[in-house]
Design a protein around this motif. Structure first.
Motif, PDB file in Angstrom:
ATOM      1  N   PHE A 181       7.566   9.474  10.140  1.00 16.80           N
ATOM      2  CA  PHE A 181       7.727   9.175   8.721  1.00 16.80           C
ATOM      3  C   PHE A 181       7.055   7.862   8.326  1.00 16.80           C
ATOM      4  CE2 PHE A 181      10.366   7.482   5.139  1.00 16.80           C
ATOM      5  CZ  PHE A 181       9.833   8.323   4.165  1.00 16.80           C
ATOM      6  N   ASN A 182       7.087   6.848   9.190  1.00 21.81           N
ATOM      7  CA  ASN A 182       6.432   5.586   8.842  1.00 21.81           C
ATOM      8  C   ASN A 182       4.945   5.795   8.580  1.00 21.81           C
ATOM      9  OD1 ASN A 182       8.713   3.954   8.927  1.00 21.81           O
ATOM     10  ND2 ASN A 182       8.484   3.519  11.108  1.00 21.81           N
ATOM     11  N   ALA A 183       4.305   6.571   9.450  1.00 20.87           N
ATOM     12  CA  ALA A 183       2.883   6.865   9.253  1.00 20.87           C
ATOM     13  C   ALA A 183       2.684   7.755   8.033  1.00 20.87           C
ATOM     14  CB  ALA A 183       2.307   7.524  10.498  1.00 20.87           C
ATOM     15  N   PHE A 184       3.610   8.663   7.802  1.00 19.45           N
ATOM     16  CA  PHE A 184       3.480   9.576   6.667  1.00 19.45           C
ATOM     17  C   PHE A 184       3.542   8.828   5.340  1.00 19.45           C
ATOM     18  CE2 PHE A 184       5.426  12.365   3.442  1.00 19.45           C
ATOM     19  CZ  PHE A 184       4.456  13.357   3.382  1.00 19.45           C
ATOM     20  N   LYS A 185       4.460   7.874   5.218  1.00 19.59           N
ATOM     21  CA  LYS A 185       4.548   7.145   3.947  1.00 19.59           C
ATOM     22  C   LYS A 185       3.312   6.262   3.746  1.00 19.59           C
ATOM     23  CE  LYS A 185       7.551   3.568   5.953  1.00 19.59           C
ATOM     24  NZ  LYS A 185       8.972   3.228   6.183  1.00 19.59           N
ATOM     25  N   GLU A 186       2.700   5.804   4.846  1.00 21.22           N
ATOM     26  CA  GLU A 186       1.437   5.065   4.734  1.00 21.22           C
ATOM     27  C   GLU A 186       0.322   5.992   4.269  1.00 21.22           C
ATOM     28  OE1 GLU A 186      -1.491   2.372   7.625  1.00 21.22           O
ATOM     29  OE2 GLU A 186       0.538   2.884   8.280  1.00 21.22           O
ATOM     30  N   LEU A 187       0.291   7.186   4.841  1.00 24.33           N
ATOM     31  CA  LEU A 187      -0.695   8.184   4.405  1.00 24.33           C
ATOM     32  C   LEU A 187      -0.478   8.551   2.949  1.00 24.33           C
ATOM     33  CD1 LEU A 187      -2.920  10.298   4.970  1.00 24.33           C
ATOM     34  CD2 LEU A 187      -1.093  11.866   5.667  1.00 24.33           C
ATOM     35  N   TRP A 188       0.772   8.710   2.552  1.00 24.29           N
ATOM     36  CA  TRP A 188       1.098   9.100   1.174  1.00 24.29           C
ATOM     37  C   TRP A 188       0.526   8.090   0.176  1.00 24.29           C
ATOM     38  CZ3 TRP A 188       3.391  13.434  -0.771  1.00 24.29           C
ATOM     39  CH2 TRP A 188       3.841  13.384  -2.099  1.00 24.29           C
ATOM     40  N   ALA A 189       0.688   6.822   0.481  1.00 26.23           N
ATOM     41  CA  ALA A 189       0.166   5.791  -0.415  1.00 26.23           C
ATOM     42  C   ALA A 189      -1.362   5.795  -0.428  1.00 26.23           C
ATOM     43  CB  ALA A 189       0.693   4.419   0.008  1.00 26.23           C
ATOM     44  N   ALA A 190      -1.967   5.993   0.736  1.00 26.09           N
ATOM     45  CA  ALA A 190      -3.430   6.041   0.804  1.00 26.09           C
ATOM     46  C   ALA A 190      -3.964   7.221   0.006  1.00 26.09           C
ATOM     47  CB  ALA A 190      -3.869   6.134   2.263  1.00 26.09           C
ATOM     48  N   LEU A 191      -3.326   8.378   0.142  1.00 26.14           N
ATOM     49  CA  LEU A 191      -3.771   9.562  -0.591  1.00 26.14           C
ATOM     50  C   LEU A 191      -3.689   9.353  -2.098  1.00 26.14           C
ATOM     51  CD1 LEU A 191      -2.208  12.467   1.522  1.00 26.14           C
ATOM     52  CD2 LEU A 191      -4.637  11.880   1.303  1.00 26.14           C
ATOM     53  N   ASN A 192      -2.624   8.717  -2.543  1.00 21.88           N
ATOM     54  CA  ASN A 192      -2.505   8.443  -3.976  1.00 21.88           C
ATOM     55  C   ASN A 192      -3.585   7.494  -4.460  1.00 21.88           C
ATOM     56  OD1 ASN A 192      -0.112   9.747  -5.385  1.00 21.88           O
ATOM     57  ND2 ASN A 192       0.881   9.025  -3.514  1.00 21.88           N
ATOM     58  N   ALA A 193      -3.930   6.494  -3.626  1.00 25.87           N
ATOM     59  CA  ALA A 193      -4.996   5.563  -3.994  1.00 25.87           C
ATOM     60  C   ALA A 193      -6.340   6.278  -4.046  1.00 25.87           C
ATOM     61  CB  ALA A 193      -5.045   4.408  -2.993  1.00 25.87           C
ATOM     62  N   TRP A 194      -6.615   7.103  -3.048  1.00 23.45           N
ATOM     63  CA  TRP A 194      -7.881   7.843  -3.030  1.00 23.45           C
ATOM     64  C   TRP A 194      -7.968   8.831  -4.182  1.00 23.45           C
ATOM     65  CZ3 TRP A 194      -7.031   8.826   2.855  1.00 23.45           C
ATOM     66  CH2 TRP A 194      -7.411   7.678   3.570  1.00 23.45           C
TER      67      TRP A 194
END
Length: 232
Positions: A126-139
């Motif tokens: 989940f820690n990596a997933f929430k980091e990915l989630w934020a990156a995806l929203n930025a992209w």
């Protein structure tokens, strides 16, 4: 991918990169033209993530109650509270983060996991997933910003603008190479755009860790080079 990104590689004692047996695990010396002394090519700006999650702070005692991000994740995570590429694909599709764009391909989900797979398990917690989630929203925000005609795709000049917004300084030749790699009939769809962003970030992170003086050059052995690039 390093060749695709127009990086210049030289192997100690070898001029033609044929990798003779005696030098197979020799040292690489790599120069990245787009990186200036003291100014490595980094993603910058509040919407870009290099060193962690820039959204809400999640502590070790974080409560998942009421968090829609955790709800999406936990709906597909296994008993180990991690997701593999197929589960990540299902999670992202169900969450609707791709908006009106086509769902992410399985291959894009694989490299998303590889980008943040710091324990090399082939899965994402989940820690990596929430980091990915934020990156995806930025992209996604960048993609929508440069997709000025609302076509759901970006062209060469729009991709150049999007990459510039992330802080990369790439040569026209490198941008042309990226467009050829990720475009269909000269246009880049959102899934391919995200795959490009993932690789740029992952390979830049790989390089940064070995560019100890932050001068745009690094030395590492051939096996390290293969491990770092083949997993993305």
């Amino acid at each position: 991918m390093w060749t695709d990104l127009n990086h210049q590689l030289s192997l100690e004692g070898s001029q033609d990169l044929k990798f003779p047996r005696s030098q197979l695990f020799g040292n690489f010396s790599i120069q990245v033209p787009g990186m200036q002394m003291g100014q490595p090519v980094l993603e910058t700006g509040p919407a870009i993530l290099l060193d962690g999650y820039s959204g809400p702070a999640y502590s070790d005692t974080y409560s998942s109650a009421g968090d829609s991000v955790y709800t999406y994740f936990s709906a597909v995570a296994g008993q180990d509270d991690e997701v593999d590429a197929e589960e990540l694909q299902r999670c992202l599709t169900q969450s609707g983060i791709n908006g009106t764009y086509s769902p992410f391909s399985l291959e894009t989900c694989r490299i998303m996991i590889a980008m943040l797979d710091r324990d090399h398990t082939g899965k994402m917690g989940f820690n990596a997933f929430k980091e990915l989630w934020a990156a995806l929203n930025a992209w996604k925000e960048n993609f929508m910003t440069v997709d000025q005609d609302g076509s759901g795709t970006v062209e060469h000049h729009e991709l150049r603008q999007a990459i510039g917004l992330m802080g990369y300084r790439l040569s026209p030749q490198t941008l042309t190479t990226i467009v050829k790699r990720y475009s269909k009939n000269g246009r880049i769809f959102f899934d391919d755009y995200v795959a490009c962003c993932v690789k740029l970030r992952a390979l830049t992170d790989f390089f940064r860790k070995r560019d100890h003086l932050q001068q745009g050059s690094a030395n590492f052995v051939y096996d390290d080079f293969l491990q770092g690039t083949m997993e993305i």
